[in-house]
Design an enzyme around this catalytic site. Structure first.
Site, PDB file in Angstrom:
ATOM      1  N   CYS A   1     -60.412  62.993 -63.269  1.00 54.15           N
ATOM      2  CA  CYS A   1     -59.660  63.862 -64.178  1.00 54.15           C
ATOM      3  C   CYS A   1     -58.517  63.080 -64.829  1.00 54.15           C
ATOM      4  CB  CYS A   1     -59.122  65.073 -63.418  1.00 54.15           C
ATOM      5  SG  CYS A   1     -58.150  66.158 -64.474  1.00 54.15           S
TER       6      CYS A   1
ATOM      7  N   CYS B   1     -55.239  65.010 -65.348  1.00 54.45           N
ATOM      8  CA  CYS B   1     -54.464  65.284 -64.120  1.00 54.45           C
ATOM      9  C   CYS B   1     -53.758  64.007 -63.647  1.00 54.45           C
ATOM     10  CB  CYS B   1     -55.359  65.753 -62.980  1.00 54.45           C
ATOM     11  SG  CYS B   1     -56.651  66.888 -63.432  1.00 54.45           S
ATOM     12  N   ASP B   2     -54.449  62.883 -63.704  1.00 54.89           N
ATOM     13  CA  ASP B   2     -53.974  61.696 -62.993  1.00 54.89           C
ATOM     14  C   ASP B   2     -53.583  60.514 -63.876  1.00 54.89           C
ATOM     15  OD1 ASP B   2     -54.459  63.062 -60.646  1.00 54.89           O
ATOM     16  OD2 ASP B   2     -56.507  62.304 -60.448  1.00 54.89           O
TER      17      ASP B   2
END
Ligand code: NAP
Length: 317
Positions: free
Chosen positions: A136, A139-140
């Site tokens: 992701c 997200c990261d």
């Protein structure tokens, strides 16, 4: 304490297809619940910019997901955080049993369960998951500011998310097993035009290495010549497709060889009273636009199915 709750329509999965089905079903004045294990929005909730949903030239995936959920809720859709473990038939009920122990019974169930990422299945992938291996980018990505990042794959997701990662990374290598991308041309062009993106063609990742705490190196192999090489990276994002989450029904559902659920044009599956929409369904494209179209059809077809069921019961002496 575990409860059994009755609805007209139970929707499993809160992506664009499920939420749109929920909107239409709630507007048909059917008591409708959508069960989602994470956040409403499904994959788009963890997507960066969305530029191909008509009417929104550019919108953050998470914002679009929130708009979808708010809109459907406004018309009466209930959204519950629940992980559905099994869907089955019990007489005229179509039932979703959840990990919490709660049971949701509907006259119809709509499966909108999407898919899960495909893993590379190479040494180091599991070990370094969450320590530099991520599925992701949104997200990261920010964790890897000014670092070199590897992205694996050649589809829309790899090329789009690889380009997105240049917001943080000093350099992004997109490692693809062939010398041609399957990503849409406009997505490809944006990557080719980005100085921070470099493609490594005809190459597979054989191993992900690190110091035990985080990723530091990828062992690569040229698929044509067999030549091996190393690529120093701080993170790797495999984007090599996804598998449909279709293994959820107790009774066997008809699927294609890839596990995608086969439906007719009314989104009816091989089990009466169970409908499917969005990415879990066998079809040519997997976009937000056709997921919401599927969701609309599934909700209308479910409504017709319930009406026929109610007529049948009304006629019984
Ligand atoms: P995809 O289109 O199936 O592409 C997967 C890519 O990974 C392919 O390039 C494939 O290579 C490669 N691959 C597969 N298995 C591999 C392995 N074991 N090792 C190395 N490479 C491997 O998957 P996706 O990009 O996740 O997209 C999934 C669906 O979502 C698609 O329908 C896509 O259009 C849609 N999507 C759309 C958008 C958008 O419109 N903005 C964004 C994301 C996703 P080959 O090409 O050699 O098969």
């Amino acid at each position: 304490m575990a409860e059994t709750k009755d609805y007209d329509v139970v929707i499993v999965g809160g992506g664009p297809g499920g939420l749109c089905a929920g909107l239409y079903s709630a507007r048909a004045r059917r008591r409708t619940v959508c069960l989602e294990k994470y956040l409403p929005g499904g994959q788009i909730a963890v997507t960066g910019d969305v530029e191909d949903y008509l009417g929104f030239e550019r919108i953050q995936g998470a914002d679009l997901a929130m708009k979808f959920a708010d809109h459907a809720r406004k018309f009466g859709l209930e959204v519950e955080t629940e992980e559905v473990e099994e869907v089955y038939t019990d007489g005229d009920y179509r039932v979703a049993r959840c990990a919490s122990g709660n049971v949701f019974r509907g006259k119809a169930v709509i499966l909108s369960t999407g898919g899960s990422p495909v893993f590379l299945n190479v040494p180091g992938e599991k070990e370094y998951s969450g320590k530099g291996v991520s599925y992701c980018a949104i997200c990261d990505g920010a964790f890897f500011k000014d670092q070199v990042i590897g992205v694996v794959g050649g589809g829309d997701a790899a090329v789009e998310e690889g380009t997105f990662l240049t917001k943080f990374a000093s350099k992004v290598y997109i490692i693809h097993r062939r010398d041609q991308l399957r990503a849409q041309k406009i997505i490809q062009q944006r990557a080719f035009d980005n100085d921070k993106v470099e493609f490594i063609w005809d190459t597979v990742v054989e191993q992900i290495e690190g110091d035990g705490r985080r990723v530091s190196n990828l062992k690569l192999k040229n698929a044509k010549t067999g030549e091996k090489s190393d690529l120093a990276v701080g993170a790797v994002f495999p984007y090599i497709g996804f598998r449909p989450n279709s293994q959820i029904t107790r009774e066997k559902l008809r699927t294609d060889e890839g596990g995608y659920i086969l439906t007719n044009q009314n989104m009816e599956t091989s089990i009466e009273g169970i409908f499917a929409c969005g990415d879990v369904r066998a079809q040519l494209v997997r976009q937000i636009t056709n997921a919401v179209g599927d969701g609309t059809t599934a909700a209308v077809a479910a409504e017709k199915y319930i009406e026929a069921l109610e007529d049948k019961h009304a006629r019984k002496p």
